[in-house]
Design a protein around this motif. Structure first.
Motif, PDB file in Angstrom:
ATOM      1  N   SER A   1       0.791  -1.084  -0.029  1.00  0.00           N
ATOM      2  CA  SER A   1       0.286   0.008   0.002  1.00  0.00           C
ATOM      3  C   SER A   1       0.867   1.200  -0.088  1.00  0.00           C
ATOM      4  O   SER A   1       0.563   2.179  -0.789  1.00  0.00           O
ATOM      5  CB  SER A   1      -0.855  -0.037   1.246  1.00  0.00           C
TER       6      SER A   1
ATOM      7  N   VAL B   1       2.441   1.560  -3.483  1.00  0.00           N
ATOM      8  CA  VAL B   1       1.399   2.191  -4.576  1.00  0.00           C
ATOM      9  C   VAL B   1       1.037   3.556  -4.170  1.00  0.00           C
ATOM     10  O   VAL B   1       1.036   4.430  -5.303  1.00  0.00           O
ATOM     11  CB  VAL B   1       0.008   1.212  -4.348  1.00  0.00           C
TER      12      VAL B   1
ATOM     13  N   TRP C   1      -6.097  -0.268  -6.376  1.00  0.00           N
ATOM     14  CA  TRP C   1      -5.378  -0.861  -5.233  1.00  0.00           C
ATOM     15  C   TRP C   1      -6.497  -1.119  -4.175  1.00  0.00           C
ATOM     16  O   TRP C   1      -6.298  -1.827  -3.469  1.00  0.00           O
ATOM     17  CB  TRP C   1      -4.186  -0.295  -4.795  1.00  0.00           C
TER      18      TRP C   1
ATOM     19  N   GLN D   1      -8.452  -3.962  -5.116  1.00  0.00           N
ATOM     20  CA  GLN D   1      -7.501  -5.317  -5.080  1.00  0.00           C
ATOM     21  C   GLN D   1      -7.178  -5.489  -3.661  1.00  0.00           C
ATOM     22  O   GLN D   1      -7.123  -6.879  -3.073  1.00  0.00           O
ATOM     23  CB  GLN D   1      -6.043  -4.842  -5.842  1.00  0.00           C
TER      24      GLN D   1
END
Length: 844
Positions: A442, A445, A468, A471
């Motif tokens: 995380s 990203v 994300w 996901q």
């Protein structure tokens, strides 16, 4: 749509009922046809009114489509390119309407086709009935007679007809006459239906043309949006900072134009002003209501239910209240949404409910997987990405203009990235390893998104973040399911296994592993269902995230786009890769299941033959059958993958040739060279690198499994065995920065001013520097030329002219440097001494 299908169904009921099969003779055929036509006439009279009603409903629906088409056209053509959220929403509406119209147009086309066929069929039937002797056709070139002209032809024609081999008797002629009456009436009704149905044909054509043009325009805008998101981007945020007043002014102007409704007084609009602010109040109200309701319910349950009074659950109480609040919020919004009629409110609540479901799944996953003392840390580490997702959803709900996003999103993303980093450093010691991994991803990203946004790709960073978030939710769900499977195994499955072992002690000892007859379903879920869901979740999450910019159609194009399509070799797309990977888990389970069942069966048989006693391991030979099973199962998998990837016989031949080549590498030296070649290809050296081995420098031209071919600086071609490169110390001269340090020795006479020599050489050599074809300075400009004092020689003061030079330019440039050094020293009368010896010849 439904009424149109009902119309088609009604017509299908009426029209085919005039069928007659081959009877005993022509007279009987006419009798049966008369009955069939009369029945068709009666059925048609009953259904005509219903068809008329449905046709009117169809016409109203067509009018509604025309109105929606005009509305969507005006909406799309009026969108500004700077408002990406608005533009993508309008493009999505246009493409959806085009698909909807295309789908609804098909029944109408089928009705018209069916009516045309029926008119032609009845025309031929009427004509055939009239031509039966005695013929009712007045002349060969005249049209068939209608109801009022069904009579005999001229006397000459009647006289001629008497000569034909067959003649209808009186009863058959009467039946023929009735058939003609019914067929003519049926044809007239069908023609009338066709005429009334086709009155909208021109309108359908016009709508089709208009929507096709609108769809093409939307696709063009989609392409531009994709270019702006993924390729072009905007100016970097540093440029925005440099022109901050202008950008703030433009953002303020866009916000005023977008949300201020002072220019719309007296004109009702559902997309700005009070509606937007009313939605915010609506959300806050239901959120507060959900939190209060969750508090009441959870606290009541914790007081009344004894099982909830454990210390572990008490530590989770706050987190349970959060999850319950999200659930009640979803429930209340979904109920309130059924009473909404504003398009904006419907769209906004739909997006908000989607986000709330994501938040609920993450919350439930943390509640199930984490212990009471970990739950607070779990929520803390995921809070930055979840709130960042809410910000993006809000951007989408209010259709925020691009300038405002570009202005506020990059610094906001920096803040959330730092927050994520702080949460990791503070809480990662108190969460499971899997969540540590997820939080680092995380952070990565968010970091990548932050860099993208500051480089000008703000919308792309939004897309990456929302992907994300989806996901991460899918990963949390899969991880939670794995943990639930573990709980089920520990609590229930182990009990069943213990009972089975107690009942079949000899069998379970011999198996020395899981009992497949007990665990097959558990294993199927764990080995197939969960991994396959995880694999497909990648595509599904990309699809969901693309809906932020209404790029769902683009997703399908990307999924099925064959990015690697070599004719007669292979065809690859993202969807095919996912299917092949998912199939791997299925065939892995099949392989495991077959082997386990075979082992279970053969062990059971051996125990029975041994009188129920324990058996030795060497009593059962499973090696061969296990290998054969693996070959069969994985062979089928490979064949299925080959079919899916469209690998033809030529591609299979390539693979077979490769295997045959591998078998040929049987000798030791050849195998060594092969694996050394693989290691070299993995990145130790690359084609184009300059290397030095045994004092020989050259450029790498190719790397094979046996040798590495280089071209030396003097133009010779050499092939060096891969094992030789590993057994000797070779230097990669270009792997670091492509420059090599060169030192040219020179000598000057004792007494020479070294500083003056250094200055004159540097001044003369510096202009020789130039850029190569790749734009690099041949001599490292930062380090330049240096003249270094080396040593005191026997005849001279020894100096070095040192510089860093690109290896590929070394040979030619060294000639120029040496020549320039000599000319410079000679021009400035600097003595270059050379060794001298005096010979003394002595006579004896």
């Amino acid at each position: 749509m439904k009424r149109l299908l009902i119309t088609l169904f009604a017509i299908c009921i009426v029209l085919p009922s005039t069928a007659v099969l081959k009877e005993r003779d022509l007279s009987t055929t006419l009798k049966v046809l008369r009955v069939e036509l009369r029945k068709a006439w009666d059925d048609q009279q009953v259904l005509m009114k219903r068809i008329q009603t449905n046709r009117e409903a169809q016409h109203k629906e067509m009018v509604s489509l025309m109105e929606r088409s005009a509305q969507v056209s005006l909406m799309l053509y009026s969108q500004k390119p700077d408002y990406t959220f608005d533009l993508t929403f309008a493009c999505g509406e246009a493409t959806s309407l085009y698909r909807e119209f295309t789908r609804k147009r098909r029944p109408y086309d089928r009705i018209m086709q069916r009516l045309n066929i029926e008119v032609e069929r009845y025309d031929n039937l009427i004509k055939m009935l009239q031509l039966l002797p005695p013929s009712l056709v007045q002349a060969t070139n005249q049209k068939p007679a209608a109801n009022d002209s069904l009579r005999q032809g001229p006397p000459e024609l009647a006289k001629e007809q008497k000569r034909t081999p067959i003649q209808l008797d009186a009863e058959s002629q009467k039946n023929r006459q009735e058939c003609l009456d019914y067929a003519t009436k049926l044809r007239e009704n069908i023609s009338k239906m066709k005429e009334e149905t086709s009155r909208d044909d021109e309108h359908y054509k016009r709508i089709t043309e208009q929507l096709k043009k609108l769809h093409d325009y939307a696709q063009k805008r989609y392409h531009e949006i994709q270019q702006n998101i993924f390729i072009n981007g905007e100016s970097s945020y540093f440029t925005t900072i440099a022109n901050m007043p202008r950008h703030v002014k433009r953002a303020h102007q866009d916000a005023t134009d977008k949300y201020d409704d002072k220019d719309y007084r007296g004109t009702h609009t559902e997309w700005r002003g009070p509606i937007v602010f009313g939605f915010v109040f609506f959300i806050v109200f239901y959120l507060v209501l959900s939190v209060l309701l969750a508090n009441l319910v959870v606290r009541f349950l914790f007081r009344k239910v004894k099982r909830l009074k454990t210390e572990n659950l008490q530590l989770r109480k706050a987190s349970i209240i959060i999850a319950a609040s999200v659930f009640f919020f979803i429930l209340s919004i979904m109920i309130a949404r059924t009473f909404m009629y504003h398009d904006f409110l419907k769209l906004a609540t739909e997006l908000l409910v989607e986000y709330a479901w994501l938040l609920l799944f993450v919350s439930l996953s943390l509640l199930i997987r984490l212990s009471g003392d970990q739950i607070k840390s779990g929520f803390s580490i995921y809070m930055p990405i979840l709130i960042m997702g809410l910000v993006v959803i809000v951007f989408r709900i209010v259709f925020i203009p691009n300038y405002i996003v570009t202005l506020i999103f990059p610094p906001l993303l920096v803040i959330f990235t730092l927050w994520q980093w702080w949460a990791i450093t503070r809480h990662n010691d108190n969460i499971p390893k899997s969540d540590i991994f997820y939080t680092w991803i995380s952070l990565a990203v968010m970091g990548v998104s932050c860099v993208m946004s500051w480089m000008g790709y703000v919308l792309l960073s939004v897309q990456v973040l929302i992907w994300w978030l989806f996901q991460l939710t899918a990963i949390q769900a899969v991880t939670c399911f794995f943990d639930l499977l573990g709980m089920y195994r520990d609590k229930y499955l182990k009990k069943r296994l213990r009972k089975f072992r107690a009942k079949h002690k000899a069998l379970t000892v011999a198996l020395n592993s899981k009992i497949i007859t007990v665990t097959w379903l558990f294993d199927f879920i764990r080995m197939v269902i969960v991994p396959v869901v995880g694999v497909y979740s990648v595509l599904y999450c990309i699809f969901l995230s693309s809906d932020v910019f209404d790029l769902s159609d683009t997703c399908f194009v990307i999924f099925f786009y064959e990015f690697l399509n070599i004719p007669d070799v292979i065809s690859l797309s993202l969807f095919k890769i996912v299917v092949v990977v998912a199939a791997f888990f299925l065939f892995r389970y099949i392989n495991y299941l077959c082997k386990s069942l075979i082992k279970h069966y053969k062990t059971s048989v051996a125990i029975k033959q041994n009188g129920g006693k324990l058996i030795r391991r060497n009593q059962i030979n499973l090696m061969l059958i296990n290998n054969v099973t693996s070959i069969i199962v994985w062979g089928i998998y490979i064949i299925a993958a080959i079919i899916l990837l469209k690998i033809p016989k030529s591609g299979i031949s390539i693979v077979t040739a490769g295997l045959a080549t591998g078998i040929g590498f049987a000798m030791k030296d050849t195998i060594n060279n092969f694996f050394y070649g693989v290691s070299l290809m993995a990145g130790r050296i690359r084609v184009g690198d300059y290397i030095e081995c045994d004092g020989i420098q050259g450029k790498v031209e190719s790397i094979t499994y046996q040798s590495t071919q280089i071209t030396t600086l003097d133009g010779a071609v050499m092939a060096i065995l891969n094992s030789s490169l590993f057994s000797k110390n070779f230097k990669n001269l270009t792997r670091n920065h492509s420059y090599e340090l060169v030192k040219i020795p020179i000598g000057v006479a004792y007494g020479t001013n070294i500083d003056e020599v250094r200055k004159m050489l540097v001044d003369e050599l510096t202009p020789l520097n130039y850029k190569d074809k790749f734009g690099r300075w041949v001599v490292d400009q930062e380090k330049g030329f240096s003249v270094l004092f080396k040593d005191f020689g026997e005849s001279s003061v020894d100096l070095y002219v040192a510089f860093w030079i690109i290896v590929s330019e070394k040979v030619q440039f060294m000639y120029k440097v040496r020549e320039t050094i000599y000319k410079t020293l000679n021009a400035n009368k600097v003595v270059i001494p050379f060794p001298q010896r005096d010979l003394h010849i002595m006579k004896e």
